[in-house]
Design an enzyme around this catalytic site. Structure first.
Site, PDB file in Angstrom:
ATOM      1  N   LYS A  22     -13.116 -39.361  -5.772  1.00 41.32           N
ATOM      2  CA  LYS A  22     -14.083 -40.265  -5.052  1.00 41.32           C
ATOM      3  C   LYS A  22     -14.512 -39.657  -3.780  1.00 41.32           C
ATOM      4  O   LYS A  22     -16.219 -39.384  -3.501  1.00 41.32           O
ATOM      5  CB  LYS A  22     -12.928 -40.224  -3.765  1.00 41.32           C
ATOM      6  CG  LYS A  22     -12.465 -40.442  -2.314  1.00 41.32           C
ATOM      7  CD  LYS A  22     -11.665 -40.532  -1.138  1.00 41.32           C
ATOM      8  CE  LYS A  22     -11.281 -39.643  -0.483  1.00 41.32           C
ATOM      9  NZ  LYS A  22     -12.100 -39.394   0.021  1.00 41.32           N
ATOM     10  N   ASN A  23     -14.663 -37.957  -3.169  1.00 44.33           N
ATOM     11  CA  ASN A  23     -15.712 -37.628  -2.624  1.00 44.33           C
ATOM     12  C   ASN A  23     -16.919 -37.630  -3.546  1.00 44.33           C
ATOM     13  O   ASN A  23     -17.783 -37.095  -2.583  1.00 44.33           O
ATOM     14  CB  ASN A  23     -15.787 -36.504  -1.961  1.00 44.33           C
ATOM     15  CG  ASN A  23     -13.801 -36.704  -1.257  1.00 44.33           C
ATOM     16  OD1 ASN A  23     -13.908 -37.550  -0.573  1.00 44.33           O
ATOM     17  ND2 ASN A  23     -13.566 -35.314  -1.514  1.00 44.33           N
ATOM     18  N   CYS A 116     -10.959 -39.191  13.312  1.00 43.78           N
ATOM     19  CA  CYS A 116     -10.442 -40.054  12.403  1.00 43.78           C
ATOM     20  C   CYS A 116      -8.564 -39.298  12.773  1.00 43.78           C
ATOM     21  O   CYS A 116      -8.597 -38.131  13.189  1.00 43.78           O
ATOM     22  CB  CYS A 116     -10.305 -39.844  11.503  1.00 43.78           C
ATOM     23  SG  CYS A 116     -10.401 -38.615  10.139  1.00 43.78           S
ATOM     24  N   ARG A 121     -13.787 -35.716  14.066  1.00 41.88           N
ATOM     25  CA  ARG A 121     -14.370 -34.900  13.015  1.00 41.88           C
ATOM     26  C   ARG A 121     -16.097 -35.197  13.564  1.00 41.88           C
ATOM     27  O   ARG A 121     -17.060 -36.133  13.258  1.00 41.88           O
ATOM     28  CB  ARG A 121     -13.848 -35.693  12.367  1.00 41.88           C
ATOM     29  CG  ARG A 121     -12.750 -35.704  11.395  1.00 41.88           C
ATOM     30  CD  ARG A 121     -12.416 -35.399  10.098  1.00 41.88           C
ATOM     31  NE  ARG A 121     -13.102 -35.374   8.819  1.00 41.88           N
ATOM     32  CZ  ARG A 121     -12.751 -35.990   7.770  1.00 41.88           C
ATOM     33  NH1 ARG A 121     -12.012 -36.535   8.118  1.00 41.88           N
ATOM     34  NH2 ARG A 121     -13.460 -36.003   7.166  1.00 41.88           N
ATOM     35  N   ASP A 305      -7.735 -30.443   0.549  1.00 47.08           N
ATOM     36  CA  ASP A 305      -7.623 -31.432   0.375  1.00 47.08           C
ATOM     37  C   ASP A 305      -6.274 -31.539  -0.288  1.00 47.08           C
ATOM     38  O   ASP A 305      -5.722 -32.219  -0.626  1.00 47.08           O
ATOM     39  CB  ASP A 305      -8.398 -32.531  -0.390  1.00 47.08           C
ATOM     40  CG  ASP A 305      -9.846 -32.973   0.918  1.00 47.08           C
ATOM     41  OD1 ASP A 305      -9.150 -33.114   1.992  1.00 47.08           O
ATOM     42  OD2 ASP A 305     -10.634 -32.797   0.831  1.00 47.08           O
ATOM     43  N   ARG A 397      -6.905 -45.479  -0.542  1.00 47.20           N
ATOM     44  CA  ARG A 397      -7.931 -44.564  -0.344  1.00 47.20           C
ATOM     45  C   ARG A 397      -8.716 -43.820  -0.959  1.00 47.20           C
ATOM     46  O   ARG A 397     -10.201 -43.423  -1.514  1.00 47.20           O
ATOM     47  CB  ARG A 397      -8.048 -43.702   1.525  1.00 47.20           C
ATOM     48  CG  ARG A 397      -8.207 -44.776   2.355  1.00 47.20           C
ATOM     49  CD  ARG A 397      -8.257 -45.007   3.578  1.00 47.20           C
ATOM     50  NE  ARG A 397      -9.587 -43.627   3.681  1.00 47.20           N
ATOM     51  CZ  ARG A 397      -8.784 -42.207   3.956  1.00 47.20           C
ATOM     52  NH1 ARG A 397      -8.540 -41.635   5.113  1.00 47.20           N
ATOM     53  NH2 ARG A 397     -10.077 -41.375   3.756  1.00 47.20           N
TER      54      ARG A 397
HETATM   55  N1  EPU Z   1     -17.723 -30.375  11.038  1.00 44.44           N
HETATM   56  C1  EPU Z   1     -18.498 -30.096  12.349  1.00 44.44           C
HETATM   57  N2  EPU Z   1     -19.615 -31.074  12.283  1.00 44.44           N
HETATM   58  C2  EPU Z   1     -20.277 -31.748  11.512  1.00 44.44           C
HETATM   59  C3  EPU Z   1     -19.909 -31.610  10.776  1.00 44.44           C
HETATM   60  C4  EPU Z   1     -18.138 -31.245  10.105  1.00 44.44           C
HETATM   61  O1  EPU Z   1     -18.024 -29.831  13.171  1.00 44.44           O
HETATM   62  O2  EPU Z   1     -21.476 -31.966  11.912  1.00 44.44           O
HETATM   63  C5  EPU Z   1     -16.415 -29.868  11.142  1.00 44.44           C
HETATM   64  C6  EPU Z   1     -15.143 -31.448  10.911  1.00 44.44           C
HETATM   65  O3  EPU Z   1     -14.841 -31.402  11.663  1.00 44.44           O
HETATM   66  C7  EPU Z   1     -14.308 -30.497  10.157  1.00 44.44           C
HETATM   67  C8  EPU Z   1     -16.074 -29.238   9.111  1.00 44.44           C
HETATM   68  O4  EPU Z   1     -16.092 -29.183   9.304  1.00 44.44           O
HETATM   69  O5  EPU Z   1     -13.453 -29.258  10.858  1.00 44.44           O
HETATM   70  C9  EPU Z   1     -15.164 -29.576   7.795  1.00 44.44           C
HETATM   71  O6  EPU Z   1     -16.496 -30.780   7.590  1.00 44.44           O
HETATM   72  P1  EPU Z   1     -17.267 -31.670   6.453  1.00 44.44           P
HETATM   73  O7  EPU Z   1     -18.449 -31.955   6.768  1.00 44.44           O
HETATM   74  O8  EPU Z   1     -16.723 -29.930   5.269  1.00 44.44           O
HETATM   75  O9  EPU Z   1     -16.030 -32.611   5.710  1.00 44.44           O
HETATM   76  P2  EPU Z   1     -16.579 -33.766   5.761  1.00 44.44           P
HETATM   77  O10 EPU Z   1     -18.082 -33.650   4.601  1.00 44.44           O
HETATM   78  O11 EPU Z   1     -16.496 -34.713   6.135  1.00 44.44           O
HETATM   79  C10 EPU Z   1     -16.061 -33.739   2.880  1.00 44.44           C
HETATM   80  C11 EPU Z   1     -14.241 -34.380   2.003  1.00 44.44           C
HETATM   81  C12 EPU Z   1     -12.692 -35.179   3.330  1.00 44.44           C
HETATM   82  C13 EPU Z   1     -12.875 -33.201   3.339  1.00 44.44           C
HETATM   83  C14 EPU Z   1     -13.737 -32.442   4.365  1.00 44.44           C
HETATM   84  C15 EPU Z   1     -13.736 -30.339   3.565  1.00 44.44           C
HETATM   85  C16 EPU Z   1     -15.695 -36.505   1.622  1.00 44.44           C
HETATM   86  C17 EPU Z   1     -15.900 -37.928   1.459  1.00 44.44           C
HETATM   87  N3  EPU Z   1     -15.022 -36.323   2.777  1.00 44.44           N
HETATM   88  O12 EPU Z   1     -15.769 -34.501   4.346  1.00 44.44           O
HETATM   89  O13 EPU Z   1     -12.339 -35.162   1.844  1.00 44.44           O
HETATM   90  O14 EPU Z   1     -11.673 -32.909   3.434  1.00 44.44           O
HETATM   91  O15 EPU Z   1     -14.719 -32.823   2.820  1.00 44.44           O
HETATM   92  O16 EPU Z   1     -13.746 -30.252   2.008  1.00 44.44           O
HETATM   93  O17 EPU Z   1     -16.396 -36.231   0.930  1.00 44.44           O
HETATM   94  C18 EPU Z   1     -10.615 -35.718   1.850  1.00 44.44           C
HETATM   95  O18 EPU Z   1     -10.860 -36.831   0.390  1.00 44.44           O
HETATM   96  O19 EPU Z   1      -9.431 -36.305   1.698  1.00 44.44           O
HETATM   97  C19 EPU Z   1     -10.831 -35.927   2.293  1.00 44.44           C
HETATM   98  C20 EPU Z   1     -10.720 -35.917   3.477  1.00 44.44           C
END
Ligand code: EPU
Length: 417
Positions: A22-23, A116, A121, A305, A397
């Site tokens: 998915k990711n 969310c 986030r 995750d 999802r």
């Molecule tokens: N963060 C910030 N500012 C930003 C971006 C992130 O403060 O601009 C913080 C977030 O709030 C969070 C942390 O940094 O506390 C990690 O966020 P990250 O951006 O790394 O995560 P993401 O890209 O939003 C992806 C996965 C998530 C997974 C996280 C961490 C996808 C589509 N989603 O999210 O997957 O938990 O990386 O590994 O790739 C899941 O699959 O269940 C899922 C939530």
């Protein structure tokens, strides 16, 4: 609302093929619009998040069709640069389209994805990265209006290795003139899969999987074929399910290195693990023990995750298991549901302490989010009696036919109309 009834106590046995990731696929689907081209994505999982990304592509004027596990995208007819709120809110990662739309069209209008179920986030790092490439971004009334007069390659140092910000910066950099160097980039295998796809699309991109990713040019290609990598979290989840029930399960077509931290934790608990180049077998015959403290961190650390699912595997383990969640603020929502089944878990701030119990008992619980929902299923499989799980729609999802996969291994799951 979809409801599952899980009768616990059946050991799991057999071989399973793990779905595409998915990711990894979501940012690749966004990347498919960077240039007008045709993309064939093989091993594309059937998930509601993937359907949501297909809806966004269609809204933008692209074709997006599925045939079995292949998704075909034709972005040549893209004729819009906005994404309405109802499509944005379906999944948080829709923000990844921002970098791709800017790279293609140099203007974009999206609603803010907001928080969310896993807590706030923010997307400040995404916006900071896009601004350093030259995007002007106006944030007003919950929407983002962006334009640029030609993106320019630059150095982007992320203050945290955010997965999404790294991906957004990579996508926008494909539309920039000159070289972009992203430092403190996320190192997840998903980023490597994105690099492979972007290279096929015509980008000169290097370094994915390390902390420094460089994008130094783009020669648009018209047709791209790509096989999406295997889902490392679905792999980890299947192992945790086998750990709660006992039995012996082999995961086929996986890269064991992608989820080694989870496999090692399970091995440390007493599971017998056999790794081969593209498969992993778990065999569990005795009561497990608690693992060494589990601390979630960006890759290659233990993935947030997989934290809820490993916690489910620890509920009946001898001793005390300690979890520290460092990535997402609200990733213990499954805990109170697990406690309804007789689990002994206490939370102080970011730390959850699980004291192993002899037995879990079937109960009525609600899936609160994707991975928490998977953890409830794993716990229910190892519980005595029947567990009714409400709101299992969250699970769709991220897991393709999770119920059927488990039933093929011997689990007893029924549905309530
Ligand atoms: N963060 C910030 N500012 C930003 C971006 C992130 O403060 O601009 C913080 C977030 O709030 C969070 C942390 O940094 O506390 C990690 O966020 P990250 O951006 O790394 O995560 P993401 O890209 O939003 C992806 C996965 C998530 C997974 C996280 C961490 C996808 C589509 N989603 O999210 O997957 O938990 O990386 O590994 O790739 C899941 O699959 O269940 C899922 C939530």
């Amino acid at each position: 609302m979809s409801i599952w009834r899980v009768s616990g106590g059946k050991k799991l046995y057999g071989d399973i093929k793990i779905q595409g990731s998915k990711n990894a696929v979501l940012p690749i689907m966004a990347a498919a619009i960077i240039t007008g081209c045709e993309t064939e994505l093989i091993n594309c999982p059937r998930l509601s998040d993937v359907e949501a990304a297909m809806s966004i592509l269609r809204y933008l004027g692209c074709k997006a069709e599925r045939d079995g596990d292949t998704v075909y995208i034709d972005s040549r007819g893209m004729n819009r640069t906005d994404i309405p709120h109802d499509l944005m809110r379906e999944m948080r990662s829709s923000v990844i389209f921002l970098g791709a739309i800017l790279a293609r069209a140099h203007k974009a209008e999206l609603s803010y994805p907001g928080g969310c179920e896993l807590g706030p986030r923010p997307i400040d790092l995404h916006l900071e990265a896009l601004r350093s490439l030259g995007a002007e971004i106006n944030e007003q009334g919950g929407s983002l209006t962006c334009r640029d007069n030609g993106l320019k390659g630059t150095g982007i140092n992320l203050s945290f290795p955010s997965v999404g910000a790294t991906e957004n910066a990579m996508l926008a950099a494909c539309g920039a003139e000159g070289e972009t160097i992203i430092t403190n980039a996320a190192r997840e295998p998903d980023i490597v899969d994105l690099q492979v796809y972007l290279s096929k699309l015509g980008a000169s991109v290097n370094g994915a999987g390390t902390s420094t990713v460089t994008i130094s040019g783009f020669m648009p290609q018209k047709q791209v074929g790509h096989r999406v990598m295997t889902d490392r979290i679905a792999s980890a989840t299947a192992l945790c399910c086998a750990a709660t029930t006992g039995g012996s399960v082999t995961l086929k077509s996986v890269d064991p290195a992608d989820f080694e931290t989870v496999t090692s934790a399970l091995e440390n608990m007493g599971c017998d693990i056999e790794r081969k180049s593209n498969s992993v077998r778990i065999t569990v015959s005795n009561r497990l023990c608690s693992p060494k403290p589990v601390v979630t961190r960006p890759y290659p650390g233990f993935p947030t995750d997989a934290q809820p699912q490993l916690m489910a595997a620890c509920l009946k383990a001898k001793g005390t298991s300690v979890f520290t969640e460092n990535i997402l603020d609200n990733r213990y929502r499954h805990v109170q549901e697990l406690c309804r089944m007789g689990a002994d878990i206490s939370i102080v701030g970011r730390v959850a302490v699980v004291t192993g119990v002899e037995e879990l008992l079937g109960a009525q619980v609600s899936a609160t989010d994707l991975r928490g929902g998977a953890a409830l299923v794993a716990a229910a499989l190892g519980a005595k009696g029947e567990t009714t799980i409400y709101d299992t729609g969250h699970i769709a999802r991220g897991y393709e036919e999770f119920d059927k996969m488990l039933m093929s291994l011997g689990a007893d799951i029924r549905y309530e109309a």
